[in-house]
Each structure stands twice: as structure tokens, then as C-alpha cells.
Scaffold this active site. Structure first.
Site, short mmCIF file in Angstrom:
data_model
loop_
_atom_site.label_atom_id
_atom_site.label_comp_id
_atom_site.label_asym_id
_atom_site.label_seq_id
_atom_site.Cartn_x
_atom_site.Cartn_y
_atom_site.Cartn_z
N GLN A 176 0.89 -1.17 0.00
CA GLN A 176 0.00 0.00 0.00
C GLN A 176 0.92 1.21 0.00
OE1 GLN A 176 -3.20 1.10 -0.26
NE2 GLN A 176 -2.33 3.13 0.06
N GLN A 178 0.36 4.60 -1.26
CA GLN A 178 -0.09 5.96 -1.01
C GLN A 178 -0.14 6.21 0.51
OE1 GLN A 178 -4.07 6.98 -2.35
NE2 GLN A 178 -3.53 9.09 -2.73
N PRO A 304 -5.79 -1.88 5.22
CA PRO A 304 -6.08 -0.72 6.08
C PRO A 304 -7.06 0.29 5.50
CG PRO A 304 -3.91 -0.50 5.07
CD PRO A 304 -4.41 -1.86 4.71
N GLY A 307 -10.55 1.15 -0.14
CA GLY A 307 -10.08 0.78 -1.46
C GLY A 307 -8.86 1.60 -1.83
N MET A 308 -8.11 1.09 -2.82
CA MET A 308 -6.95 1.82 -3.34
C MET A 308 -6.93 1.63 -4.84
SD MET A 308 -4.38 3.71 -2.77
CE MET A 308 -3.52 4.38 -4.20
N GLU A 309 -6.86 2.78 -5.53
CA GLU A 309 -7.07 2.81 -6.98
C GLU A 309 -5.86 2.38 -7.79
OE1 GLU A 309 -6.86 5.30 -4.81
OE2 GLU A 309 -6.00 7.14 -5.66
N HIS A 333 -16.00 4.59 -6.76
CA HIS A 333 -14.97 5.55 -6.35
C HIS A 333 -13.59 5.17 -6.92
CE1 HIS A 333 -13.15 8.45 -3.47
NE2 HIS A 333 -12.12 7.64 -3.59
N GLU A 334 -13.18 3.95 -6.67
CA GLU A 334 -11.83 3.55 -7.13
C GLU A 334 -11.76 3.54 -8.66
OE1 GLU A 334 -9.97 3.92 -4.80
OE2 GLU A 334 -11.28 3.48 -3.11
N HIS A 337 -11.18 6.99 -10.07
CA HIS A 337 -9.77 7.41 -10.01
C HIS A 337 -9.02 7.11 -11.32
CE1 HIS A 337 -8.99 9.07 -6.07
NE2 HIS A 337 -9.46 8.03 -5.42
N GLU A 356 -9.17 13.44 -4.73
CA GLU A 356 -10.30 12.84 -3.99
C GLU A 356 -11.61 13.61 -4.14
OE1 GLU A 356 -10.12 9.92 -3.06
OE2 GLU A 356 -7.95 9.57 -2.93
N ASP A 411 -0.58 11.54 5.47
CA ASP A 411 -1.75 10.76 5.89
C ASP A 411 -2.68 11.58 6.78
OD1 ASP A 411 -0.86 8.67 4.41
OD2 ASP A 411 -0.25 7.40 6.09
N TYR A 419 -12.30 15.09 0.30
CA TYR A 419 -13.32 14.25 -0.32
C TYR A 419 -14.66 15.00 -0.48
CZ TYR A 419 -10.40 10.13 0.44
OH TYR A 419 -9.39 9.20 0.38
N ARG A 593 -9.55 -2.42 8.94
CA ARG A 593 -9.78 -1.22 8.13
C ARG A 593 -9.77 -0.01 9.05
NH1 ARG A 593 -15.09 -0.23 4.32
NH2 ARG A 593 -14.58 1.88 3.63
N LYS A 595 -10.61 3.09 8.89
CA LYS A 595 -11.80 3.93 9.03
C LYS A 595 -12.74 3.41 10.14
CE LYS A 595 -16.07 4.58 6.52
NZ LYS A 595 -16.80 4.21 5.31
N1 BES Z 1 -6.78 6.80 -2.63
C1 BES Z 1 -7.66 6.54 -1.54
C2 BES Z 1 -6.99 5.82 -0.41
C3 BES Z 1 -5.83 6.55 0.24
C4 BES Z 1 -5.78 7.93 0.31
C5 BES Z 1 -4.80 5.83 0.78
C6 BES Z 1 -4.69 8.57 0.91
C7 BES Z 1 -3.73 6.46 1.36
C8 BES Z 1 -3.67 7.84 1.43
C9 BES Z 1 -8.89 5.75 -1.99
O1 BES Z 1 -9.32 6.06 -3.27
C10 BES Z 1 -10.01 6.10 -1.06
O2 BES Z 1 -10.39 7.22 -1.03
N2 BES Z 1 -10.52 5.11 -0.32
C11 BES Z 1 -11.59 5.29 0.62
C12 BES Z 1 -12.88 4.72 0.10
C13 BES Z 1 -13.72 5.65 -0.69
C14 BES Z 1 -15.03 4.97 -1.09
C15 BES Z 1 -14.00 6.96 -0.01
C16 BES Z 1 -11.26 4.52 1.86
O3 BES Z 1 -10.32 3.73 1.84
O4 BES Z 1 -11.95 4.68 2.86
ZN ZN Z 2 -10.14 8.00 -3.39
#
Ligand code: BES
Ligand code: ZN
Length: 642
Positions: A176, A178, A304, A307-309, A333-334, A337, A356, A411, A419, A593, A595
Site C-alpha cells: 500500500q 499511497q 487498512p 479501497g486503493m485505486e 470511487h476507485e 480514479h 479525492e 496521511d 473528499y 480497516r 476507518k
Molecule cells: N486513494 C484513496 C486511499 C488513500 C488515500 C490511501 C490517501 C492512502 C492515502 C482511496 O481512493 C479512497 O479514497 N478510499 C476510501 C474509500 C472511498 C469509497 C472513499 C477509503 O479507503 O476509505
Molecule cells: Zn479515493
């Protein structure tokens, strides 16, 4: 006869020489054109999160050769970088980003026929940025080969023992990168403005499959432990990704499919069935999908993020497998991207909202196209509400789209602001200029900046020239300054309206225990989004009796839907509803995860008894979490790594 042949040979040779000359001239010309094209979008923007020096020497291509060593939990091998001097500074060294890498030796070459050892130096380690790797570069060198291995606790990799996987038989590894974790598994110029193509050879145990964010992912059952990949488009380093495990592939459509462990394949195929439709819906509004295939990798629950694009291969948490396709906005979403983020990329992490905000806006447009306008409005309402709730306790400087992250981990920029405020800004532009004009504008924005990394100022410039100036009447109402450079939400920010949610709110407001039976009837056809809004609309303080009634009526503690379970568990901690604690422990020890995990631990840590419970759970859960999630929870619980 002989003479004739000889003459012919001479003629032929001459023709060859002339031909080759012409071709090489044409190639040089084309290269120069490419170069001009490449350099057109290649202005240098200060990036406070990279030590690298692309102004002087720039990495263009990364060639990886890795052994994936599960017993040592390291990647070991070489990275060969194609470099180009971008200015006439003939003596400038090449400066790369690294974190916790063991650098064995560095060689350089001109053309690749022979390599010579060169001097290098690894600078002091910064907690956030890692260490600069400075490499002496002979004036004519265009290739740099670094022999290295990663450390066991590389921040961008997670190594899972067989017990931590769904199948329990084979180990698993995934990356991972990003925002700035690529440097923990590849020495490179880890700034999103340094776009690179890449190729890779990955050697694994024979029974496992390696996949990457590139061409070359296998769709067959054959394994052999030696895999090759190629990403032909120039991408920012944070999109380089790899995973190795007991993976299986299933097709979802003509250019879409899913990889996951055999134990999760059926569930994944069912949940992701609309993926091909989503790609088609996005193309219709924003132009061709330019990456060939769009596949997904459904990871183990310790992933963690949601999703990751990663290009050509989105990485996704298994917590979207709700069984009813209700959480697939994450796929939208992904996928989005692939236009906003991967095609047009934020030049620095200050400009993260360009990735985002656009993507969240596009995500909702895809949802509208595939599932209808009411669903879009529900998700947009949830988004705006959570943004306002979050901003209420957020420092003003973090409420700004063009956020200042100097001295901080990027981060930390991962809040609802880029977003949801970003998406509201774009929705505001859509409403102000009309959908037709705005869609055309966005499509033009993607086309004209394709495969470039841009700053907020570049975007504002393009916006002014292509939307604002062309529509002076509507433009009067738009204050770019307020939206991009000021905290909070402008007073004229769009307010999504969901009729379904208005009914949900009425029920939540009037919710009394004696009406449980009647309430049950009303909730029978509710979607996940309505349930989430209902739970969030209930009074913040509920006594245990009321919590227990709700639980009995709606079976909330045992919900398998991760979003609903999370919301209910958060409420359970706030209201000390102990009947949900075994489920809380199960949730936190099986899902990593961030979040979900971070807010639950933060809520627990608000009381002394809660802190005790949190520490007990974390003692069991920590080793299963990804380094990124560990870092977040360590901070909440002031955990000292024993
Ligand atoms: N690119 C992000 C994940 C990310 C951002 C990883 C910054 C590390 C640093 C990905 O596209 C994202 O936004 N994922 C969200 C889900 C989305 C549906 C809002 C997530 O992981 O919660
Ligand atoms: Zn995103």
C-alpha cells in the site's frame, strides 16, 4: 553473376544504412516530440514530502526484480532506474527517497551493457520522510541499479501468516504505497509529480500468484513462482502495487474481473457483478477508459483502507462484501480514479483534493447513472453530514482544500475535507453552470491533462480559462477563493436532498419504544443507506434500556453489514451498551480497516474503563493490523512497542 550479387549487396547495404538513418532520425524526432509533450505538463512544484531532486535528475522508468521471501518477510532484489538529466547540472547527484531500506550496492551504466559501482550515501532518517539516498552519477550515466532489501517492518507492506488469511494455508503479502510508502519498498523519487513507467519480475513460492498494478496479471490457474509485469503509462510512484497469495481469478465482464482467495471468490463475484456496467457508465460521461483492463483484488480483512485505486487492479477491503451490493459505491470511487487521480494526478499532497474531491464527485455521478438519482442523493447527504460533523471539531487550517501539510505526515490530510468539500465544490460548479457545460468542461480537463501531475493553481487556471471566462454571468456567483483557500463551507454550498431520508428522520425523531411494531413495518424495505442515516439521526444519548429495545427490534448487534455494525458499535460504546461488547471485540480482532478501527478505539479511550477494554482488545488485535492501522491506534492508546 558474382559481381551482380556483390553490387546488389552493396546497394542493399546502402539502402539499409540510409533506411536505418531515416528511421533513427524519425525516432529521434518522435522522441523529441514526446519529450516536448512530456515536459509540457512537467513543471516542478515544491514537494515537502520528498527529498528527491527531479529538477536536476529525473527518474523515467523503474525496472524491478524481486524475490518475495516469506520466511524473512522481506523483498530482496534490484531496482534499475532510467534517469535523465533535466538541467545542464552535469555534476548533480541523483537523490532518491527511501525508508528502512538496506542498500547493498549501487551501480550505474550508460546504455546498460556494463555497470560500474558508484558512491552512495544514506542520510539520517526522518520519522515522516525516511532517508534521502544520494547517488553519485557520472555525467553520461542513464541507468542506475540499486541492490537492496526491505525491512521486516516496511511501512508499505504487510506480511500475513497463513492463519491470518481466509484459506489459512498459504502466506500472503501486499503493498500500500499511497501516500509516501512506496519508498519503503522501492528506492525512487517518491513524489506524485515524478511519473514513471515500470516493469517487474517477481519470484515467489511456486504455489502462489503475484499480481501487480500493471499488465501481465494471469487469468489462468497455472502457477510457477516467476511473474512478469509491465505498466506502459507513466504513473506516479504511489500507484505501484504488488500482492502475492493464494489467489484465484474470475471474469466479471469483457475487460473486468476479480482476484481473491478461493474462500472469498463466490461472494466477490456476486457483489461486484455491476463493475462492467460502471466502467461503461463512466466512459459515457468522461471519455474512454484508457488502461485496458479493470480488475479488482479483494484483500484479507487487515487491508487498512476501503479501497486503493492501483491502476488496472483496484485493491479493496472485503468489508464491502455485504451480500446485497449495497456498499459498491467504493468500486465506483476507485474506478473513477482511473480518470481523476491516475490520469490527472495531484502534483503534491497539498493538492490531494484534486484527486479525492473529483473522485467523490465522479463516484456519485456513476452511482446516479447505474442505480438512480435517489441513491446518489442519499450518499451525498451522508457525505455532507459527516463532513459537517467532522469539521465541527477540526482545526480551521485543516478545513482548507489547499491544505498546508508542511512538517506533517500526508496521511493527516486524509480527512473528509478533500473528499466531501471537494465534491461539494464541483457539485456547486455543476449546479451553477449546468450539467451539460460542466460535463464538457470536466471531460476536457481530463483530456488536456492526461498522464500529467498538476497543482491546485494549474486547475484554477484551467477553470478560469475554460469555464469561468466563457460564462461570465454564472461566474459572478462563484468564489474560488472561499472554496479552495478558506476554511469551512461557503454559505451557498449545495445541500443534497433525499426524500427517503426525510422519512427516516421523522421516524428517528419520533422513535418511542411503544411503537416498535409499527416501526418495524416501516423499516422492512430500508437500504443500507437508510439504516445508516436512521442510526445517525437517533438522539446521541440513549439509555441501556432503549439500546436494548432497538437491538431486539432490529437485530443490530448481529448485523453482518460492516458499515451498519460499525455505526451501532460506536453508539454502543458511547452509551455503554455492554451486550454489544463481545461483538465489538470480534469486530476489532477480525477487521483492520482504519476507518472503522480508529474511531472505535478513540471512543473507547474516552473513559478509564473503556481504555482498559481497548488495551485488552488491542493486545490481541495489534499483530494482525497493518503498519498504517497500528500507527493510528498506537497513537490513540499511547502504545509503547514492547
Ligand atoms: N486513494 C484513496 C486511499 C488513500 C488515500 C490511501 C490517501 C492512502 C492515502 C482511496 O481512493 C479512497 O479514497 N478510499 C476510501 C474509500 C472511498 C469509497 C472513499 C477509503 O479507503 O476509505
Ligand atoms: Zn479515493
Amino acid at each position: 553473376m558474382r559481381k551482380k550479387i556483390k553490387n546488389l549487396t552493396i546497394l542493399f547495404t546502402l539502402a539499409l544504412i540510409v533506411g536505418a538513418g531515416l528511421i533513427s532520425f524519425a525516432n529521434a524526432q518522435r522522441r523529441q516530440n514526446n519529450m516536448q509533450k512530456m515536459t509540457a505538463g512537467e513543471t516542478f512544484a515544491e514537494d515537502v514530502h520528498s527529498y528527491s531532486n527531479p529538477q536536476a535528475v529525473r527518474v523515467r522508468h523503474v525496472e524491478l526484480d524481486w524475490n518475495v521471501l516469506f520466511d524473512k518477510k522481506i523483498l530482496q532484489g534490484t531496482a534499475t532506474l532510467s534517469v535523465e538529466r533535466t538541467t545542464k547540472t552535469e555534476n548533480a547527484p541523483l537523490v532518491l527517497d527511501t525508508r528502512d531500506l538496506r542498500i547493498e550496492k549501487v551501480e550505474t551504466s550508460n546504455g546498460g551493457n556494463s555497470y560500474q559501482k558508484t558512491e552512495f550515501n544514506v542520510g539520517a532518517a526522518d520519522k515522516i520522510l525516511g532517508s534521502p539516498l544520494t547517488i553519485q552519477l557520472p555525467p553520461n550515466a542513464n541507468l542506475v541499479r540499486i541492490y537492496y532489501s526491505t525491512s521486516q517492518n516496511a511501512s508499505g507492506l504487510q506480511w500475513l501468516a497463513p492463519e491470518q488469511t481466509a484459506g489459512k494455508r498459504a502466506p500472503y503479502m501486499f503493498s500500500q504505497a499511497q501516500a509516501i510508502h512506496a519508498r519503503s519498498f522501492i528506492p525512487l523519487q517518491d513524489s506524485p509529480q515524478v511519473r514513471v513507467t515500470y516493469s517487474a519480475r517477481v519470484r515467489t513460492p511456486k504455489n502462489l500468484l503475484a499480481v501487480m498494478s500493471a499488465e501481465g496479471n494471469s487469468q489462468t490457474a497455472a502457477r510457477g513462482g516467476d511473474y512478469k509485469f509491465r505498466m506502459p503509462h507513466a504513473i506516479p510512484p504511489y500507484l505501484i502495487a504488488v500482492a502475492v497469495g493464494d489467489l484465484q481469478f474470475r471474469s466479471l465482464g469483457k475487460r473486468t474481473g476479480v482476484y481473491t482467495e478461493p474462500a472469498m471468490i463466490e461472494k466477490s463475484v456476486f457483489e461486484l457483478a455491476d463493475t462492467e456496467k460502471m466502467v461503461a457508465a463512466t466512459e459515457k460521461i468522461y471519455g474512454a477508459y484508457r488502461w485496458g483492463r479493470y480488475d479488482l483484488l479483494v484483500l484479507p480483512p487487515s487491508f487498512p483502507f476501503g479501497g486503493m485505486e492501483n491502476p488496472m487492479l483496484t485493491f479493496a477491503t472485503p468489508t464491502i462484501l455485504a451480500g446485497d451490493k449495497s456498499l459498491v459505491s467504493l468500486v465506483a470511487h476507485e474506478l473513477a480514479h482511473s480518470w481523476s487521480g491516475n490520469l490527472v494526478t495531484n502534483a503534491t499532497w497539498r493538492d490531494f483534493w484534486l484527486n479525492e474531491g473529483f473522485t467523490t464527485y465522479l463516484e456519485r455521478r456513476i452511482i446516479e447513472a447505474v442505480y438512480g438519482q435517489p441513491r446518489r442523493e442519499m450518499e451525498a447527504t451522508l457525505g455532507r453530514n459527516s463532513l459537517e460533523e467532522e469539521m465541527a471539531s477540526m482545526a480551521t487550517r485543516d478545513q482548507i482544500l489547499h491544505v498546508d501539510l508542511k512538517g506533517r505526515d500526508p496521511d493527516e490530510g486524509f480527512t473528509g475535507v478533500p473528499y466531501e468539500k471537494g465534491a461539494l465544490f464541483l457539485r456547486y460548479l455543476e449546479e451553477t453552470f449546468g450539467r451539460e457545460k460542466f460535463d464538457k468542461f470536466v471531460r476536457g480537463y481530463f483530456d488536456s491533462h492526461a498522464f500529467q501531475s498538476i497543482t491546485t493553481a494549474d486547475f484554477v487556471d484551467y477553470l478560469n480559462k475554460n469555464l469561468i471566462a466563457a460564462n461570465p454571468q454564472s461566474a459572478k456567483r462563484v468564489s474560488i477563493e472561499d472554496w479552495i483557500y478558506q476554511p469551512g463551507l461557503p454559505t451557498n454550498a449545495p445541500q443534497p436532498v433525499s426524500d427517503a431520508f426525510i422519512k427516516v428522520e421523522a421516524l428517528a425523531k419520533n422513535y418511542t419504544s411503544d411503537k416498535t411494531a409499527a416501526n418495524k413495518i416501516q423499516t422492512r424495505a430500508w437500504t443500507t443507506q437508510e439504516w445508516l442515516h436512521f442510526l445517525k439521526s437517533l438522539p446521541a444519548d440513549l439509555d441501556v434500556k432503549r439500546m436494548s429495545e432497538l437491538d431486539k427490534a432490529f437485530n443490530l448487534t448481529n448485523r453482518g453489514n460492516s458499515e451498519i455494525a460499525f455505526q451501532w458499535l460506536l453508539m454502543s460504546i458511547k452509551n455503554d451498551y455492554s451486550a454489544a461488547y463481545p461483538r465489538l471485540e470480534e469486530f476489532l480482532t477480525t477487521i483492520g480497516r482504519r476507518k472503522f478501527v480508529r474511531p472505535l478505539f478513540a471512543e473507547l479511550a474516552k473513559t478509564p474503563e473503556g481504555t482498559k477494554r481497548a488495551v485488552a482488545i488491542y493486545t490481541k488485535a495489534r499483530s494482525g493490523y497493518h503498519p498504517i492501522t497500528q500507527a493510528s491506534v498506537d497513537e490513540i492508546l499511547k502504545w509503547k512497542n514492547q
